[in-house]
Every structure is written in structure tokens, then in C-alpha cells.
Design a protein around this motif. Structure first.
Motif, PDB file in Angstrom:
ATOM      1  N   LEU A   1       0.837  -1.200   0.000  1.00 48.49           N
ATOM      2  CA  LEU A   1       0.000   0.000   0.000  1.00 48.49           C
ATOM      3  C   LEU A   1       0.876   1.255   0.000  1.00 48.49           C
ATOM      4  CD1 LEU A   1      -2.759   1.391   0.197  1.00 48.49           C
ATOM      5  CD2 LEU A   1      -2.715   0.945   2.661  1.00 48.49           C
TER       6      LEU A   1
ATOM      7  N   CYS B   1      -1.871  -4.127  -5.059  1.00 45.90           N
ATOM      8  CA  CYS B   1      -2.596  -3.023  -4.448  1.00 45.90           C
ATOM      9  C   CYS B   1      -3.246  -2.158  -5.513  1.00 45.90           C
ATOM     10  CB  CYS B   1      -1.652  -2.157  -3.620  1.00 45.90           C
ATOM     11  SG  CYS B   1      -2.462  -0.706  -2.886  1.00 45.90           S
TER      12      CYS B   1
ATOM     13  N   LEU C   1      -7.810   3.328  -3.915  1.00 49.89           N
ATOM     14  CA  LEU C   1      -9.208   3.682  -4.116  1.00 49.89           C
ATOM     15  C   LEU C   1      -9.415   5.190  -4.064  1.00 49.89           C
ATOM     16  CD1 LEU C   1     -10.708   0.929  -1.794  1.00 49.89           C
ATOM     17  CD2 LEU C   1     -10.406   0.848  -4.281  1.00 49.89           C
TER      18      LEU C   1
ATOM     19  N   VAL D   1      -6.483   5.782   0.605  1.00 53.46           N
ATOM     20  CA  VAL D   1      -7.131   4.510   0.919  1.00 53.46           C
ATOM     21  C   VAL D   1      -6.886   3.543  -0.237  1.00 53.46           C
ATOM     22  CG1 VAL D   1      -9.327   3.370   1.440  1.00 53.46           C
ATOM     23  CG2 VAL D   1      -8.932   5.721   2.223  1.00 53.46           C
TER      24      VAL D   1
ATOM     25  N   GLU E   1      -6.745  -0.992  -1.388  1.00 54.85           N
ATOM     26  CA  GLU E   1      -6.973  -2.386  -1.029  1.00 54.85           C
ATOM     27  C   GLU E   1      -5.858  -3.233  -1.624  1.00 54.85           C
ATOM     28  OE1 GLU E   1     -10.612  -4.139  -2.449  1.00 54.85           O
ATOM     29  OE2 GLU E   1     -10.288  -3.406  -4.476  1.00 54.85           O
TER      30      GLU E   1
ATOM     31  N   HIS F   1      -7.262 -10.441   2.013  1.00 62.91           N
ATOM     32  CA  HIS F   1      -7.719  -9.164   1.455  1.00 62.91           C
ATOM     33  C   HIS F   1      -7.525  -8.122   2.542  1.00 62.91           C
ATOM     34  CE1 HIS F   1     -11.007  -6.143   0.703  1.00 62.91           C
ATOM     35  NE2 HIS F   1     -10.318  -6.114  -0.431  1.00 62.91           N
TER      36      HIS F   1
ATOM     37  N   VAL G   1      -7.708  -3.837   3.480  1.00 60.61           N
ATOM     38  CA  VAL G   1      -8.064  -2.451   3.186  1.00 60.61           C
ATOM     39  C   VAL G   1      -7.301  -1.599   4.181  1.00 60.61           C
ATOM     40  CG1 VAL G   1      -9.897  -0.729   3.078  1.00 60.61           C
ATOM     41  CG2 VAL G   1     -10.348  -3.069   2.321  1.00 60.61           C
TER      42      VAL G   1
ATOM     43  N   THR H   1      -5.625   2.524   5.221  1.00 54.01           N
ATOM     44  CA  THR H   1      -5.619   3.974   5.090  1.00 54.01           C
ATOM     45  C   THR H   1      -4.277   4.507   5.572  1.00 54.01           C
ATOM     46  OG1 THR H   1      -7.997   4.020   5.550  1.00 54.01           O
ATOM     47  CG2 THR H   1      -6.810   6.105   5.776  1.00 54.01           C
TER      48      THR H   1
END
Length: 145
Positions: free
Chosen positions: A68, A105, A108, A116, A118, A133, A135, A137
Motif C-alpha cells: 500500500l 494493491c 481507491l 485509501v 486495497e 484481502h 483495506v 488507510t
């Protein structure tokens, strides 16, 4: 992904050099970065395994987090003080202990102060079967100088 702020993007080579210099504790192979995405390989070693012949949760969480971060750096440039504010992981199936992990990654949203994204993690060669999976921030510092 729409974004009203002009950002200096970092390319694969800048990101790899930055990680090697400032984050040697997370050795990964950055396979690709750009267009609000990143693809990263983690070489699974004996240190990553837990009883039962599987890759540990902390290993997968670390891989998701760094993937991420790499995707974000690809969009905003090298910003060392961008930090994780939330990481939610769902373990879907047991990863193969004898295969490396691949993390993909997709960002979003990238805003002025938060990003943000995923992440899906797979055992290498089994990209049709996600093992987890995530998610997450990230907080982006106001000054990017």
C-alpha cells in the motif's frame, strides 16, 4: 481516480532505492508501480513460517502495508512520513508455505491528507486464489517538501 491536487509521482527505481536505504527491514521485490497500483513479491523464508506449515499473519500484514505504501509513493512521490492509520485484514485461505507471496494493491482514493487502498495477497502462481484481502488507510503529511 480523480484528484484535484498536483502530485510529484515516484517511479519504480526511486521507490526501490528509497526502500533499500530507509526500510531495509522489509526486503521485497517491487515488480511494478504506477497508475494508482503496485505489485510486490515477498520471498518466503523459514522465518516467515508458523506451525502448521503456513505463512504467518504478521508477515502478510507487513507485506500488505508496504505494498500500500509503495502504491501511494508512486502517486505522491517519496514522502517518508506518510504513515498507516488503519489496516484491516481478512485471512481467506492458507497460503502455500513453499511459495512466495504476491501482493497487488489498487488505490481507491488519494486525498490531501488520506489515501485509501486495497491489497490482495496470493501465493505465487495461484493469483486466482487470494489468501487475504486488506483495506488500509494512510495519513499523508501536509508538507511534502
Amino acid at each position: 481516480m480523480s484528484n484535484n491536487i498536483a502530485l510529484k509521482k515516484a517511479d519504480l527505481y526511486e521507490i526501490v532505492a528509497f526502500l533499500k536505504r530507509d526500510f531495509p527491514q522489509m526486503p521485497v521485490d517491487v515488480l511494478s508501480v504506477g497508475e494508482a497500483r503496485a505489485r510486490v513479491r515477498h520471498i518466503v523464508t523459514e522465518a516467515d513460517l508458523r506451525p502448521g506449515g503456513t505463512v504467518s499473519g504478521p508477515c502478510m500484514m507487513g507485506l500488505a502495508d508496504v505494498t500500500l505504501y509503495i502504491a501511494i509513493l508512486g502517486e505522491i512521490g517519496i514522502v517518508p512520513l506518510a504513515v498507516t492509520t488503519n489496516l484491516n485484514i481478512s485471512f481467506l485461505r492458507k497460503p502455500q508455505a513453499d511459495k512466495n507471496l504476491i501482493a497487488e494493491c489498487k488505490l481507491l482514493k488519494i486525498g490531501r491528507s488520506l489515501a485509501v487502498g486495497e491489497v490482495y495477497i496470493y501465493s505465487e502462481g495461484e493469483e486466482d486464489k487470494a489468501v487475504c484481502h486488506v483495506v488500509g488507510t494512510y495519513a499523508i503529511p501536509p508538507s511534502r517538501e
